[in-house]
Design a protein around this motif. Structure first.
Motif, mmCIF file in Angstrom:
data_model
loop_
_atom_site.group_PDB
_atom_site.id
_atom_site.type_symbol
_atom_site.label_atom_id
_atom_site.label_comp_id
_atom_site.label_asym_id
_atom_site.label_seq_id
_atom_site.Cartn_x
_atom_site.Cartn_y
_atom_site.Cartn_z
ATOM 1 N N GLN A 33 -2.269 -7.561 -7.383
ATOM 2 C CA GLN A 33 -2.040 -7.163 -5.997
ATOM 3 C C GLN A 33 -0.635 -7.547 -5.547
ATOM 4 O OE1 GLN A 33 -5.377 -9.278 -4.417
ATOM 5 N NE2 GLN A 33 -6.642 -7.431 -4.255
ATOM 6 N N LEU A 37 2.263 -5.068 -4.220
ATOM 7 C CA LEU A 37 2.907 -5.301 -2.929
ATOM 8 C C LEU A 37 4.424 -5.371 -3.092
ATOM 9 C CD1 LEU A 37 2.184 -5.749 0.054
ATOM 10 C CD2 LEU A 37 2.211 -8.204 -0.417
ATOM 11 N N TYR A 41 7.323 -2.804 -1.507
ATOM 12 C CA TYR A 41 8.326 -3.304 -0.573
ATOM 13 C C TYR A 41 9.731 -3.386 -1.143
ATOM 14 C CZ TYR A 41 4.968 -4.108 3.061
ATOM 15 O OH TYR A 41 4.026 -3.909 4.039
ATOM 16 N N MET A 70 -6.007 -4.941 -0.123
ATOM 17 C CA MET A 70 -4.737 -5.160 0.572
ATOM 18 C C MET A 70 -4.695 -4.428 1.911
ATOM 19 S SD MET A 70 -2.495 -4.881 -2.904
ATOM 20 C CE MET A 70 -0.940 -4.652 -2.114
ATOM 21 N N LEU A 75 -1.837 -5.441 4.653
ATOM 22 C CA LEU A 75 -0.578 -5.562 3.920
ATOM 23 C C LEU A 75 0.034 -4.213 3.554
ATOM 24 C CD1 LEU A 75 -1.604 -8.519 1.591
ATOM 25 C CD2 LEU A 75 -0.202 -8.613 3.663
ATOM 26 N N VAL A 76 -0.797 -3.188 3.409
ATOM 27 C CA VAL A 76 -0.341 -1.830 3.105
ATOM 28 C C VAL A 76 -1.219 -0.844 3.861
ATOM 29 C CG1 VAL A 76 0.559 -2.360 0.787
ATOM 30 C CG2 VAL A 76 -1.821 -1.617 1.049
ATOM 31 N N ARG A 92 4.274 0.778 3.673
ATOM 32 C CA ARG A 92 4.496 -0.592 4.126
ATOM 33 C C ARG A 92 3.902 -0.791 5.519
ATOM 34 N NH1 ARG A 92 10.897 -0.197 2.681
ATOM 35 N NH2 ARG A 92 10.626 -0.107 0.426
ATOM 36 N N GLY A 96 2.573 -6.746 6.105
ATOM 37 C CA GLY A 96 2.980 -6.885 4.709
ATOM 38 C C GLY A 96 4.409 -7.384 4.590
#
Length: 116
Positions: A33, A37, A41, A70, A75-76, A92, A96
């Motif tokens: 994960q 992420l 990003y 996530m 986070l996303v 994004r 996150g």
């Protein structure tokens, strides 16, 4: 001038950062994960489930399961690609970005302490 770390020091840094994250952040990201992420990003968009699966060398269902978790954590975000409805875009979020900013600051702080 960059400081050279030994393998043991680098692992010690990763250990310290991991412990700090576990102690002070309720989110418990797996290494997969976290890799997803960071990909979302740090690499310019667009990001698709298919593209992430190819990049990480896993199947689309593996990416989907990771993104489910996530996404629940903020986070996303995901949405259908309006130009090609077969694609799912991974986007994004502010949460996150803040998570990774704090993680980056933590790594810098722990790295400075290690090399001081």
């Amino acid at each position: 001038m960059p400081v050279e770390l030994t393998a043991s020091q680098a692992l010690g840094l990763w250990h310290a950062v991991s412990l700090e994250q576990v102690r002070h952040d309720g989110r418990d990201l797996s290494l997969r994960q976290l890799a997803i992420l960071l990909e979302v990003y740090l690499v310019p968009p667009p990001h698709t489930v298919r593209g992430l699966a190819e990049r990480l060398g896993v199947t689309k269902p593996v990416i989907t399961r990771a993104l489910d978790t996530m996404g629940e954590q903020g986070l996303v975000d995901r949405s259908r690609d309006e130009r090609d409805r077969r694609n799912v875009l991974v986007k994004r979020t502010v949460d996150g970005a803040l998570y990774l900013e704090k993680l980056g600051d933590l790594i810098i702080g722990r790295g400075r302490a290690l090399t001081s």
